[in-house]
Design a protein around this motif. Structure first.
Motif, PDB file in Angstrom:
ATOM      1  N   TYR A 174       0.701  -1.296   0.079  1.00  0.00           N
ATOM      2  CA  TYR A 174       0.014   0.007  -0.040  1.00  0.00           C
ATOM      3  C   TYR A 174       0.767   1.205  -0.020  1.00  0.00           C
ATOM      4  N   THR A 189       2.643   1.790  -3.383  1.00  0.00           N
ATOM      5  CA  THR A 189       1.850   2.073  -4.578  1.00  0.00           C
ATOM      6  C   THR A 189       1.708   3.533  -4.225  1.00  0.00           C
ATOM      7  N   ARG A 219       9.980   5.707  -6.450  1.00  0.00           N
ATOM      8  CA  ARG A 219       9.950   4.146  -6.866  1.00  0.00           C
ATOM      9  C   ARG A 219      11.397   3.479  -6.819  1.00  0.00           C
TER      10      ARG A 219
END
Length: 629
Positions: A417, A420, A428
């Protein structure tokens, strides 16, 4: 020949390749905006152009006698100097020429030799050519526009704030001699008045420049070519910023189509080879295999990761969000604002405007209950959940990593979670494990924004939210704030952001906070007469109220004064030129008394020109104030 040419330049930091085999030429008429995502290498490229950094590979070619003025983001100042001496030190040619004139004047007091007189005349002429007689006026003009009144000119640099030091560096930069300017984020720490002035200053320049900026309106008004650094390559757009946005989308569409067509060709060819390599068409299959090996394969177009932000609220606030009642605030027994009486209602999106130091950030801190008013009341409405965006990001815990910063808000959620969610803000891979303390300004801004949005407030207080964000992130934030169903009050120097987000404006004026329907240009620009007409924006259809009518007789009189003063300066300059010409005549330079008389008159005229230019500046300011009403 180009003034500066970047040829086959590559550069890396560790394993990260910033750019590879890039080339760029800067011509005499270049006005280039260098753009790209945070961390792509824009500032590094500018440093290489300025000969502050040696590239790993490639060459920089500079035309002979090309002087480059380089404006860094971080001030490089001698803090033991006074403000005036620091700015003056940008003109060593002036300092040296003035010293030579002073030295020869001392000689002339005891020696009236003809050769000494001729040298004196030559030095005065050279001093005029480098703009020596106008420099004092130019320094005054630049410092005044950058909000440094004359009473602070003799204060040491060490006594100024970080933002003021940035502006001092800008003043030094603008006053130095150059053939080419390199500017890295020149609008940092400038208020809107200064930004408008800098735009006009650059627009009047006859010399080329390349600048880095995240201010879209500034790019629109100052450059005629966009160069984008993306994925280690440079892409040039021979158009302004608005044209760049259109052309980029067309190019991307062409790249997508060409890549798609090539992939179809490759697949058909590979299918043919697979079917026929062992059959009767083996020679054709081998031929096509060779063709594939030689094919110049197109890279897959990088999809623009425009971050799709959405700001939700857990609950709705009441209709009355905030009320100021006879409120005053300030520091050290000096009020920044007096007798504020304003209201904020549900779904208001208010931009707080004013010059640097007027109290905008202090007002936001007052609303956030970080400060108390000196008099009056600040009443917050019912059911408020406040999200405060502090431009210094002081609420980030630098001992945590990027992932931990978000995970501590939702400790029961799985790691997936959090990953994301962070990806929506451009974090990232290994970036999520970075400690907050090592993040760049742009990364901290994104993380702070991610944390704020996750808290789901219904009242946002934003202090310079676009600082350190790249262009794509600013666009995403704008859209998210436009879709946001809560209430916003914010401070920003980004004019496009203000125009697109705000539905109301509060303006600091004479220690008062007034709600205004004037456009930004009317509030801040050093307006020409054409800019003072009543304007209606797309968002605003109410007439702009002028505070007072301009008496046309008074205005005409002021215009006559301006024309008269300019004519006086023109006459002085014509006389000065004639006197210099006279000094070259044999019957004059062979007569010592005439030479002394003419040189005396030259010094007198030079002083008159300097004084008249200062008077002209004052008249122009008075005229503009009359136009602005």
């Amino acid at each position: 020949m180009s003034l500066l040419a970047v040829s086959g330049v590559s550069h890396s930091f560790g394993q990260k390749v910033l750019f590879d085999n890039i080339s760029l030429a800067i011509e005499n008429n270049s006005r280039i905006g260098l753009i790209g995502k945070n961390g792509c290498g824009k500032s590094t490229l500018i440093k290489i152009m300025a000969d502050r950094l040696t590239p790993n590979d490639g060459d920089i070619h500079k035309a002979k006698d090309t002087r480059i003025a380089y404006l860094t983001q971080d001030p490089e100042l001698d803090e033991s100097q006074t403000l005036y001496d620091c700015v003056l030190s940008s003109r060593p040619d002036y300092i040296e020429a003035l010293a030579q004139i002073d030295e020869i004047e001392a000689k002339l007091e005891i020696d009236h030799d003809e050769k000494v007189m001729q040298k004196y005349d030559k030095l005065q002429h050279e001093f005029e050519l480098i703009g020596g007689y106008k420099l004092t006026s130019e320094i005054k003009l630049v410092l005044n526009h950058l909000n440094f009144p004359q009473d602070v000119w003799h204060r040491n640099i060490a006594g100024f704030s970080g933002g003021e030091k940035t502006r001092i560096q800008l003043a030094r930069f603008l006053l130095q001699p150059f053939e080419l300017m390199l500017l890295d984020e020149p609008t940092n720490h400038l208020d809107l008045t200064m930004i408008y002035w800098l735009e006009k200053y650059l627009s009047r320049l006859s010399k080329p420049y390349i600048l880095i900026s995240h201010d879209r309106r500034f790019l629109e008004t100052t450059v005629n070519k966009i160069v984008e650094l993306d994925n280690g390559k440079l892409e040039t757009y021979n158009t302004d910023y608005a044209g760049y946005l259109v052309e980029k989308e067309l190019r991307n569409e062409t790249k997508r189509r060409q890549f798609k067509q090539q992939q179809k060709l490759i697949k058909r060819t590979e299918d043919f080879i697979a079917r026929n390599m062992a059959g009767q068409k083996v020679q054709q299959a081998k031929s096509r295999l060779k063709m594939l090996d030689k094919l110049d394969r197109l890279d897959a177009p990088t999809s623009e990761r425009n971050l799709k932000l959405r700001i939700n609220s857990d609950s709705r606030s009441g209709n009355d969000v905030l009320t100021f009642e006879k409120c005053s605030f300030g520091f050290n027994n000096e009020n920044l604002a007096d007798n504020i009486n304003q209201n904020v209602f549900y779904q208001d999106k208010i931009a707080v405007l004013g010059k640097n130091g007027c109290g905008k950030t202090t007002l936001l801190r007052l609303i956030n209950r970080d400060l108390l008013p000196t008099t009056g009341l600040v009443k917050l409405g019912a059911s408020l959940s406040i999200g405060y965006y502090d431009q210094m990001h002081v609420q980030l815990n630098e001992s945590l990593t990027v992932m931990q910063t978000i995970w501590e808000l939702v400790p029961s959620e799985p790691q997936g979670y959090v990953l994301t969610y962070l990806a929506r803000f451009g974090f990232r891979g290994e970036e999520v494990d970075k400690p907050v303390t090592v993040l760049s300004g742009g990364e901290k801004a994104r993380l702070y924004l991610a944390r704020l949005i996750h808290e789901r407030p219904n009242f946002l207080i934003l202090d310079e939210p676009t600082n350190h964000l790249d262009l794509a992130m600013i666009d995403s934030l704008e859209q998210a704030l436009n879709d946001y169903e809560g209430t916003i009050i914010f401070v920003s120097h980004d004019r496009q952001f203000i125009d697109r987000v705000a539905n109301k404006k509060w303006f600091f004026e004479n220690k008062r906070v007034i709600e205004t329907h004037k456009t930004l240009q009317q509030l801040f620009a050093a307006s020409e007469s054409s800019e003072t007409k009543t304007v209606k924006t797309k968002k605003e259809n109410r007439p702009v109220n002028s505070s007072k009518k301009i008496n046309p007789i008074v205005l005409k009189k002021k215009e006559a004064e301006l024309e008269k003063k300019q004519n006086t300066i023109n006459r002085f300059e014509a006389e000065l030129e004639g006197l210099h010409h006279k000094l070259g005549e044999k019957e004059v330079y062979s007569n010592q008394q005439k030479v002394q008389e003419i040189n005396g008159r030259i010094k007198e005229i030079a002083l008159n020109i300097s004084t008249s230019n200062e008077e002209l500046d004052m008249l122009e300011m008075e005229y503009l104030e009359m136009l602005e009403g």
